[in-house]
Design a protein around this motif. Structure first.
Motif, PDB file in Angstrom:
ATOM      1  N   ALA A 261       0.829  -1.211   0.000  1.00  0.00           N
ATOM      2  CA  ALA A 261       0.000   0.000   0.000  1.00  0.00           C
ATOM      3  C   ALA A 261       0.865   1.264   0.000  1.00  0.00           C
ATOM      4  O   ALA A 261       0.491   2.273  -0.593  1.00  0.00           O
ATOM      5  CB  ALA A 261      -0.935  -0.002   1.208  1.00  0.00           C
ATOM      6  N   GLU A 262       2.027   1.186   0.648  1.00  0.00           N
ATOM      7  CA  GLU A 262       2.936   2.333   0.719  1.00  0.00           C
ATOM      8  C   GLU A 262       3.835   2.444  -0.503  1.00  0.00           C
ATOM      9  O   GLU A 262       4.598   3.390  -0.632  1.00  0.00           O
ATOM     10  CB  GLU A 262       3.798   2.227   1.973  1.00  0.00           C
ATOM     11  CG  GLU A 262       3.012   2.361   3.259  1.00  0.00           C
ATOM     12  CD  GLU A 262       3.845   2.069   4.503  1.00  0.00           C
ATOM     13  OE1 GLU A 262       5.048   1.760   4.366  1.00  0.00           O
ATOM     14  OE2 GLU A 262       3.286   2.143   5.595  1.00  0.00           O
ATOM     15  N   GLY A 263       3.765   1.456  -1.404  1.00  0.00           N
ATOM     16  CA  GLY A 263       4.580   1.475  -2.606  1.00  0.00           C
ATOM     17  C   GLY A 263       5.997   0.976  -2.404  1.00  0.00           C
ATOM     18  O   GLY A 263       6.861   1.188  -3.250  1.00  0.00           O
ATOM     19  N   ILE A 264       6.261   0.302  -1.292  1.00  0.00           N
ATOM     20  CA  ILE A 264       7.597  -0.222  -1.005  1.00  0.00           C
ATOM     21  C   ILE A 264       7.847  -1.510  -1.774  1.00  0.00           C
ATOM     22  O   ILE A 264       8.974  -1.780  -2.193  1.00  0.00           O
ATOM     23  CB  ILE A 264       7.775  -0.435   0.515  1.00  0.00           C
ATOM     24  CG1 ILE A 264       7.679   0.912   1.230  1.00  0.00           C
ATOM     25  CG2 ILE A 264       9.083  -1.131   0.826  1.00  0.00           C
ATOM     26  CD1 ILE A 264       7.626   0.814   2.745  1.00  0.00           C
ATOM     27  N   LEU A 265       6.811  -2.317  -1.965  1.00  0.00           N
ATOM     28  CA  LEU A 265       6.929  -3.566  -2.718  1.00  0.00           C
ATOM     29  C   LEU A 265       6.398  -3.366  -4.129  1.00  0.00           C
ATOM     30  O   LEU A 265       5.326  -2.774  -4.315  1.00  0.00           O
ATOM     31  CB  LEU A 265       6.128  -4.686  -2.058  1.00  0.00           C
ATOM     32  CG  LEU A 265       6.636  -5.232  -0.735  1.00  0.00           C
ATOM     33  CD1 LEU A 265       5.662  -6.262  -0.188  1.00  0.00           C
ATOM     34  CD2 LEU A 265       8.013  -5.840  -0.893  1.00  0.00           C
ATOM     35  N   LYS A 266       7.138  -3.859  -5.106  1.00  0.00           N
ATOM     36  CA  LYS A 266       6.642  -3.780  -6.486  1.00  0.00           C
ATOM     37  C   LYS A 266       6.248  -5.169  -6.954  1.00  0.00           C
ATOM     38  O   LYS A 266       6.661  -6.180  -6.380  1.00  0.00           O
ATOM     39  CB  LYS A 266       7.680  -3.157  -7.407  1.00  0.00           C
ATOM     40  CG  LYS A 266       8.902  -3.981  -7.669  1.00  0.00           C
ATOM     41  CD  LYS A 266       9.817  -3.287  -8.656  1.00  0.00           C
ATOM     42  CE  LYS A 266      11.010  -4.181  -8.959  1.00  0.00           C
ATOM     43  NZ  LYS A 266      11.870  -3.607  -9.966  1.00  0.00           N
ATOM     44  N   GLY A 267       5.424  -5.214  -7.981  1.00  0.00           N
ATOM     45  CA  GLY A 267       4.997  -6.485  -8.541  1.00  0.00           C
ATOM     46  C   GLY A 267       3.831  -7.130  -7.812  1.00  0.00           C
ATOM     47  O   GLY A 267       3.549  -8.302  -8.018  1.00  0.00           O
ATOM     48  N   VAL A 268       3.176  -6.357  -6.939  1.00  0.00           N
ATOM     49  CA  VAL A 268       2.033  -6.884  -6.194  1.00  0.00           C
ATOM     50  C   VAL A 268       0.877  -5.880  -6.230  1.00  0.00           C
ATOM     51  O   VAL A 268       1.071  -4.699  -6.484  1.00  0.00           O
ATOM     52  CB  VAL A 268       2.390  -7.206  -4.725  1.00  0.00           C
ATOM     53  CG1 VAL A 268       3.369  -8.341  -4.640  1.00  0.00           C
ATOM     54  CG2 VAL A 268       2.924  -5.989  -4.013  1.00  0.00           C
TER      55      VAL A 268
ATOM     56  N   GLY B 274     -13.912  -6.857   4.151  1.00  0.00           N
ATOM     57  CA  GLY B 274     -13.176  -5.642   4.458  1.00  0.00           C
ATOM     58  C   GLY B 274     -11.709  -5.859   4.798  1.00  0.00           C
ATOM     59  O   GLY B 274     -11.041  -4.937   5.247  1.00  0.00           O
ATOM     60  N   GLU B 275     -11.212  -7.073   4.568  1.00  0.00           N
ATOM     61  CA  GLU B 275      -9.796  -7.369   4.812  1.00  0.00           C
ATOM     62  C   GLU B 275      -9.021  -7.194   3.510  1.00  0.00           C
ATOM     63  O   GLU B 275      -9.549  -7.430   2.432  1.00  0.00           O
ATOM     64  CB  GLU B 275      -9.630  -8.802   5.304  1.00  0.00           C
ATOM     65  CG  GLU B 275     -10.375  -9.096   6.577  1.00  0.00           C
ATOM     66  CD  GLU B 275     -10.462 -10.582   6.873  1.00  0.00           C
ATOM     67  OE1 GLU B 275     -10.688 -10.900   8.040  1.00  0.00           O
ATOM     68  OE2 GLU B 275     -10.335 -11.409   5.955  1.00  0.00           O
ATOM     69  N   TYR B 276      -7.764  -6.779   3.634  1.00  0.00           N
ATOM     70  CA  TYR B 276      -6.942  -6.595   2.448  1.00  0.00           C
ATOM     71  C   TYR B 276      -6.143  -7.852   2.156  1.00  0.00           C
ATOM     72  O   TYR B 276      -5.615  -8.489   3.057  1.00  0.00           O
ATOM     73  CB  TYR B 276      -6.007  -5.392   2.623  1.00  0.00           C
ATOM     74  CG  TYR B 276      -6.767  -4.096   2.587  1.00  0.00           C
ATOM     75  CD1 TYR B 276      -7.118  -3.519   1.375  1.00  0.00           C
ATOM     76  CD2 TYR B 276      -7.161  -3.473   3.754  1.00  0.00           C
ATOM     77  CE1 TYR B 276      -7.848  -2.342   1.330  1.00  0.00           C
ATOM     78  CE2 TYR B 276      -7.884  -2.294   3.726  1.00  0.00           C
ATOM     79  CZ  TYR B 276      -8.225  -1.733   2.506  1.00  0.00           C
ATOM     80  OH  TYR B 276      -8.947  -0.572   2.468  1.00  0.00           O
ATOM     81  N   GLU B 277      -6.088  -8.198   0.875  1.00  0.00           N
ATOM     82  CA  GLU B 277      -5.356  -9.370   0.418  1.00  0.00           C
ATOM     83  C   GLU B 277      -4.334  -8.923  -0.608  1.00  0.00           C
ATOM     84  O   GLU B 277      -4.539  -7.953  -1.332  1.00  0.00           O
ATOM     85  CB  GLU B 277      -6.313 -10.384  -0.207  1.00  0.00           C
ATOM     86  CG  GLU B 277      -7.338 -10.906   0.772  1.00  0.00           C
ATOM     87  CD  GLU B 277      -8.316 -11.882   0.140  1.00  0.00           C
ATOM     88  OE1 GLU B 277      -8.451 -11.899  -1.097  1.00  0.00           O
ATOM     89  OE2 GLU B 277      -8.949 -12.618   0.903  1.00  0.00           O
TER      90      GLU B 277
END
Length: 72
Positions: free
Chosen positions: A36-43, A51-54
């Motif tokens: 969500a913060e943009g630290i990981l790419k490719g996801v 209401g849970e994030y996957e």
């Protein structure tokens, strides 16, 4: 930016943690936050019906990380 390179699953087959290209092992929830913060790419992250994030791979052929090697 780091990418997810490996996964760890529990005995039910659910992903519980990831290893990044930087060698870090992070929990599922930490991976969702970093995506969500943009630290990981490719996801990608999506909110499910409860209401849970996957987290999903951006690779259209492998959305569920099925082809990723295991950490251990």
């Amino acid at each position: 930016m780091e990418e997810i390179t490996k996964v760890q699953r529990n005995y039910h087959g659910d992903i519980i943690s990831f290893q990044t290209s930087g060698g870090r092992i992070i929990s599922y929830q930490k991976a969702v936050l970093e995506a969500a913060e943009g630290i990981l790419k490719g996801v990608e992250i999506h909110e499910n019906e409860w209401g849970e994030y996957e987290i999903y791979s951006s690779d259209t052929a492998n959305k569920g990380f099925d082809e990723y090697p295991t950490i251990f």
